[in-house]
Design an enzyme around this catalytic site. Structure first.
Site, PDB file in Angstrom:
ATOM      1  N   GLU A  38      43.584 -47.872  62.477  1.00 21.15           N
ATOM      2  CA  GLU A  38      43.901 -46.512  62.929  1.00 21.15           C
ATOM      3  C   GLU A  38      44.211 -45.543  61.790  1.00 21.15           C
ATOM      4  O   GLU A  38      45.154 -44.760  61.893  1.00 21.15           O
ATOM      5  CB  GLU A  38      45.081 -46.596  63.901  1.00 21.15           C
ATOM      6  CG  GLU A  38      46.418 -47.087  63.293  1.00 21.15           C
ATOM      7  CD  GLU A  38      46.630 -48.588  63.333  1.00 21.15           C
ATOM      8  OE1 GLU A  38      45.640 -49.342  63.332  1.00 21.15           O
ATOM      9  OE2 GLU A  38      47.800 -49.010  63.357  1.00 21.15           O
ATOM     10  N   HIS A  93      41.819 -47.665  71.716  1.00 24.28           N
ATOM     11  CA  HIS A  93      42.977 -48.301  71.073  1.00 24.28           C
ATOM     12  C   HIS A  93      43.359 -47.572  69.780  1.00 24.28           C
ATOM     13  O   HIS A  93      44.512 -47.171  69.598  1.00 24.28           O
ATOM     14  CB  HIS A  93      42.663 -49.778  70.800  1.00 24.28           C
ATOM     15  CG  HIS A  93      43.772 -50.518  70.136  1.00 24.28           C
ATOM     16  ND1 HIS A  93      44.660 -51.305  70.834  1.00 24.28           N
ATOM     17  CD2 HIS A  93      44.159 -50.571  68.845  1.00 24.28           C
ATOM     18  CE1 HIS A  93      45.539 -51.816  69.983  1.00 24.28           C
ATOM     19  NE2 HIS A  93      45.250 -51.391  68.773  1.00 24.28           N
ATOM     20  N   GLU A  94      42.385 -47.402  68.893  1.00 24.35           N
ATOM     21  CA  GLU A  94      42.716 -46.792  67.588  1.00 24.35           C
ATOM     22  C   GLU A  94      43.140 -45.339  67.765  1.00 24.35           C
ATOM     23  O   GLU A  94      44.042 -44.859  67.078  1.00 24.35           O
ATOM     24  CB  GLU A  94      41.543 -46.921  66.619  1.00 24.35           C
ATOM     25  CG  GLU A  94      41.015 -48.352  66.404  1.00 24.35           C
ATOM     26  CD  GLU A  94      42.072 -49.406  66.130  1.00 24.35           C
ATOM     27  OE1 GLU A  94      43.183 -49.047  65.687  1.00 24.35           O
ATOM     28  OE2 GLU A  94      41.799 -50.602  66.392  1.00 24.35           O
ATOM     29  N   HIS A 111      46.759 -44.997  68.756  1.00 22.34           N
ATOM     30  CA  HIS A 111      47.699 -45.096  67.635  1.00 22.34           C
ATOM     31  C   HIS A 111      48.056 -43.725  67.052  1.00 22.34           C
ATOM     32  O   HIS A 111      49.065 -43.607  66.350  1.00 22.34           O
ATOM     33  CB  HIS A 111      47.123 -45.966  66.517  1.00 22.34           C
ATOM     34  CG  HIS A 111      47.334 -47.444  66.688  1.00 22.34           C
ATOM     35  ND1 HIS A 111      48.582 -47.995  66.878  1.00 22.34           N
ATOM     36  CD2 HIS A 111      46.455 -48.483  66.658  1.00 22.34           C
ATOM     37  CE1 HIS A 111      48.452 -49.329  66.959  1.00 22.34           C
ATOM     38  NE2 HIS A 111      47.174 -49.656  66.837  1.00 22.34           N
ATOM     39  N   GLU A 116      51.753 -51.787  68.354  1.00 22.47           N
ATOM     40  CA  GLU A 116      50.613 -52.429  69.011  1.00 22.47           C
ATOM     41  C   GLU A 116      50.782 -52.577  70.527  1.00 22.47           C
ATOM     42  O   GLU A 116      49.819 -52.447  71.272  1.00 22.47           O
ATOM     43  CB  GLU A 116      50.318 -53.786  68.359  1.00 22.47           C
ATOM     44  CG  GLU A 116      49.931 -53.690  66.871  1.00 22.47           C
ATOM     45  CD  GLU A 116      48.690 -52.838  66.593  1.00 22.47           C
ATOM     46  OE1 GLU A 116      47.919 -52.549  67.535  1.00 22.47           O
ATOM     47  OE2 GLU A 116      48.497 -52.454  65.418  1.00 22.47           O
ATOM     48  N   ASP A 176      52.804 -60.531  58.431  1.00 23.84           N
ATOM     49  CA  ASP A 176      51.783 -60.575  59.486  1.00 23.84           C
ATOM     50  C   ASP A 176      52.074 -61.600  60.588  1.00 23.84           C
ATOM     51  O   ASP A 176      51.268 -61.754  61.508  1.00 23.84           O
ATOM     52  CB  ASP A 176      50.379 -60.758  58.894  1.00 23.84           C
ATOM     53  CG  ASP A 176      50.354 -61.811  57.805  1.00 23.84           C
ATOM     54  OD1 ASP A 176      51.331 -62.591  57.724  1.00 23.84           O
ATOM     55  OD2 ASP A 176      49.373 -61.858  57.040  1.00 23.84           O
ATOM     56  N   TYR A 219      50.871 -57.314  71.034  1.00 20.49           N
ATOM     57  CA  TYR A 219      49.890 -56.510  71.762  1.00 20.49           C
ATOM     58  C   TYR A 219      50.077 -56.638  73.270  1.00 20.49           C
ATOM     59  O   TYR A 219      50.240 -55.653  73.983  1.00 20.49           O
ATOM     60  CB  TYR A 219      48.465 -56.971  71.428  1.00 20.49           C
ATOM     61  CG  TYR A 219      47.974 -56.561  70.056  1.00 20.49           C
ATOM     62  CD1 TYR A 219      48.458 -57.191  68.917  1.00 20.49           C
ATOM     63  CD2 TYR A 219      47.036 -55.562  69.902  1.00 20.49           C
ATOM     64  CE1 TYR A 219      48.000 -56.832  67.660  1.00 20.49           C
ATOM     65  CE2 TYR A 219      46.566 -55.196  68.641  1.00 20.49           C
ATOM     66  CZ  TYR A 219      47.058 -55.837  67.523  1.00 20.49           C
ATOM     67  OH  TYR A 219      46.611 -55.477  66.295  1.00 20.49           O
TER      68      TYR A 219
HETATM   69  N1  BES Z   1      46.436 -51.897  63.471  1.00 24.11           N
HETATM   70  C1  BES Z   1      45.517 -52.836  64.027  1.00 24.11           C
HETATM   71  C2  BES Z   1      44.765 -53.624  63.010  1.00 24.11           C
HETATM   72  C3  BES Z   1      45.617 -54.490  62.119  1.00 24.11           C
HETATM   73  C4  BES Z   1      46.621 -55.256  62.642  1.00 24.11           C
HETATM   74  C5  BES Z   1      45.378 -54.536  60.773  1.00 24.11           C
HETATM   75  C6  BES Z   1      47.372 -56.027  61.791  1.00 24.11           C
HETATM   76  C7  BES Z   1      46.144 -55.314  59.944  1.00 24.11           C
HETATM   77  C8  BES Z   1      47.148 -56.064  60.447  1.00 24.11           C
HETATM   78  C9  BES Z   1      44.501 -52.162  64.929  1.00 24.11           C
HETATM   79  O1  BES Z   1      44.989 -51.069  65.625  1.00 24.11           O
HETATM   80  C10 BES Z   1      44.077 -53.162  65.968  1.00 24.11           C
HETATM   81  O2  BES Z   1      44.888 -53.571  66.728  1.00 24.11           O
HETATM   82  N2  BES Z   1      42.809 -53.528  65.957  1.00 24.11           N
HETATM   83  C11 BES Z   1      42.252 -54.448  66.915  1.00 24.11           C
HETATM   84  C12 BES Z   1      41.492 -53.659  67.931  1.00 24.11           C
HETATM   85  C13 BES Z   1      41.540 -54.169  69.320  1.00 24.11           C
HETATM   86  C14 BES Z   1      42.895 -54.528  69.814  1.00 24.11           C
HETATM   87  C15 BES Z   1      40.862 -53.196  70.250  1.00 24.11           C
HETATM   88  C16 BES Z   1      41.348 -55.391  66.158  1.00 24.11           C
HETATM   89  O3  BES Z   1      41.182 -55.200  64.927  1.00 24.11           O
HETATM   90  O4  BES Z   1      40.812 -56.315  66.730  1.00 24.11           O
HETATM   91 ZN    ZN Z   2      46.349 -51.559  67.100  1.00 19.12          ZN
END
Ligand code: BES
Ligand code: ZN
Length: 601
Positions: free
Chosen positions: A264, A288-289, A292, A311, A366, A374
């Site tokens: 995002e 989703h993005e 954010h 999330e 992480d 989520y």
């Molecule tokens: N912010 C996250 C991606 C992320 C999470 C990067 C943790 C680094 C560490 C992003 O918003 C996300 O959740 N992406 C998901 C999309 C999905 C839930 C639609 C993905 O990357 O799969």
């Molecule tokens: Zn996300």
């Protein structure tokens, strides 16, 4: 506020408020080189040093810059290297200057950057590079206070080879000549994990009055069609939760090695090309993005332990956008897919990590970025919706985004606001002890409401009849299934399905070689687990082509369960790893090393 255990910075003593980046992209050396200037707010009267986060940076010199432009060299030292956190940079600054400038270059192996040769791009014409800063990788390309508790505005002047286009998580100029110089400005204060840059042979197509898609020329038309509903997404979200405050909302389609689905980055969401399937069926990633832009970028989790505020809230808003634009049936399917996935994975998740807000001791940055943040997070908000009704909850969320706009907050800040402005104001709907159980207890409360999906019920029945032998694979009415229905069908097959059923499915529906990687990932995991070796070459191709962690690591894990599979996985990795992002390289290497360290039964 609790301090962030994943940063060496001491933002209560001195805090950066603005960043000026002056960097040159060097594709031959695979490095960024130049300097970062931090504007500082000296808070603690006794503070005389600035502590910054770094990882694998090659530091040249550090200077103080006074208001009248005078430059003075400062003494600095690097602390011991921590495997997870990198190295603290300590800058001695007894005169407490308003600006500190660090001259540096990045490592070719920076954890937050990937450098691609032309052969790793769609068009094979030019090299490509991109950053991925979340969670704690911004420090591998900029020395700064790498904690989401600190927010700063930024400006950048980037030099790149002529003919390439540079983009950042900021406002730039889409019409700018490709003359090797680009300027950007992010006028809103953002946390470091939202710092982003990419460069390559990028074309641009508008998708609406304030949105465009950036992608390689051979991809950009397809991408513009897939993302044609972007303005509808933005307008629907504004309707629900108040104005979009960032100006433009653009999308950048990356090469398939991008390790996530989407990121995002403000003004410029970074996205995997694996969602470009031609029927818009995976564009809830954009919902989703975009979400954010409210939950995460506007109201930000102050530490990684609180990341469910980003999330979980975003996943809830994502479903609301999907419902507004594509209808309740699809939104319910997506929510149900996620809830079932969470229920399946929960039993193997450690109790502390089943809490929305875990005890922070010993957490890696992480650790908390999984299904709990989520989907349990979104489920908590759906529970609030069920108890208070949409009208009250929507008004509450809108007020929450306004109240904490441009702030970094922890779980307890949100809870205090929730109690005062919703729970105490409308007694009798939800007990405070229930809220606390959702947030601080493992598991999912027994009365958590699940959406219903008649189509999924039909798929459950079809799967049952197929496994029982009452219908054969060709008798499944799958012509009419959408992507989510295929995902649901495959998700709930037995972990090890009978080989003959897999053969039948493939013969009837040609799953091997599918162009839809969400379906492909699920299919190949079943094929591998069920001993359907005919699918291995196509699985190997999927693994070589796609670096997105979520779509590729499950195949490595499935293969690693048998000696022959492990040998094949290692063979694939040997040819794939040089094209993978550092994060994907590390994840796959860990999967292989893990099974090799176990004695074979
Ligand atoms: N912010 C996250 C991606 C992320 C999470 C990067 C943790 C680094 C560490 C992003 O918003 C996300 O959740 N992406 C998901 C999309 C999905 C839930 C639609 C993905 O990357 O799969
Ligand atoms: Zn996300």
């Amino acid at each position: 506020m609790a301090t962030d255990p994943h940063s060496f910075a001491q933002p209560d003593r001195v805090r950066m408020t603005h960043l000026d980046l002056e960097l040159a992209l060097d594709f031959a050396q695979r490095q960024l080189a130049g300097h970062a200037t931090l504007r500082l707010d000296w808070l603690a009267p006794a503070a005389a040093a600035l502590l910054l986060d770094t990882r694998d940076l090659d530091l040249e010199r550090v200077e103080a810059v006074t208001a009248d432009g005078q430059v003075q060299t400062l003494a600095w030292s690097l602390g011991a290297r921590d495997e997870k956190l990198g190295r603290a940079l300590r800058i001695e600054a007894p005169q407490r200057p308003a600006h500190v400038r660090i001259h540096y270059r990045t490592s070719a192996h920076a954890s937050g950057l990937q450098w691609l040769g032309p052969e790793q791009t769609a068009d094979h014409t030019a090299p490509f590079m991109f950053s991925q800063s979340e969670a704690i990788h911004a420090r591998s390309w900029v020395p700064l206070q790498d904690t989401p508790a600190v927010r700063f505005t930024y400006a950048a002047h980037i030099r790149a080879p002529r003919g390439l286009r540079v983009v950042m998580s900021a406002l730039g100029e889409a019409g700018h000549a490709l003359d090797g110089e680009f300027r950007f400005a992010q006028p809103h204060p953002v946390p470091s994990y939202l710092l982003a840059i990419a460069a390559g042979a990028l074309a641009v197509r508008d998708t609406g009055p304030r949105s465009a898609v950036y992608a390689e020329p051979s991809v950009v038309e397809l991408a513009a069609r897939e993302f044609a509903d972007t303005e509808r997404f933005i307008a629907s979200t504004e309707q629900l939760y108040g104005p979009y405050r960032w100006g433009r909302y653009d999308l950048l389609v990356l090469p398939p090695s991008f390790p996530f689905g989407g990121m995002e980055n403000p003004n410029m969401t970074f996205a995997t090309p694996t969602v470009l399937v031609g029927d818009k069926s995976l564009v809830s990633l954009v919902a989703h993005e975009l979400a954010h832009s409210w939950s995460g970028n506007l109201v930000t989790a102050a530490t990684w332990r609180d990341i469910w505020l980003n999330e979980g809230f975003t996943t809830y808003v994502q479903d609301r956008i999907t419902e507004a634009v594509y209808g309740k049936a699809l939104a319910d399917e997506e929510a149900l897919l996620a809830a079932r996935d969470l229920q399946k994975k929960l039993p193997v998740i450690a109790a502390n990590l089943q809490k929305l807000a875990p005890d922070p001791d010993g957490l890696a940055a992480d650790d908390t970025l999984g299904v709990v943040a989520y989907h349990k997070g979104a489920w908590f908000l759906r529970t609030l919706e069920a108890r208070y009704g949409r009208q009250l909850l929507d008004a509450w969320l809108r007020g929450y985004f306004d109240h904490f706009a441009y702030c970094s907050i922890c779980t307890e800040d949100m809870l205090a606001y929730l109690k005062a402005s919703l729970v105490d104001r409308h007694p009798g709907r939800m007990g405070w002890d229930e809220v606390l159980a959702w947030v601080y207890q493992p598991g999912i409360p027994a009365d958590a409401p699940l959406p219903e999906s008649p189509r999924f019920a039909m798929i459950d029945a079809a799967r049952h009849d197929f496994l029982a032998g009452d219908i054969d694979a060709a008798g499944l009415d799958a012509h009419a299934w959408n992507t989510q229905e295929w995902m649901y069908f495959l998700d709930r097959l037995p972990d090890v399905a009978p080989l003959e059923k897999l053969e039948q499915l493939d013969a009837a529906w040609q799953l091997t070689g599918t162009a839809n990687a969400e379906i492909g990932m699920r299919w190949y995991v079943h094929a591998i687990a069920g001993g359907y070796q005919a699918a291995w070459p196509a699985a190997g191709e999927h693994m070589r082509r796609i670096g997105r962690l979520y779509l590729t690591t499950p195949l490595y894990k499935a293969l690693a369960r048998t000696p022959a599979g492990l040998a094949y996985a290692e063979q694939v990795y040997a040819t794939a790893s040089s094209g993978y992002h550092p994060l994907t390289q590390a994840a796959v290497a860990a999967i292989i090393a893990d099974v090799k360290s176990l004695p074979r039964a």
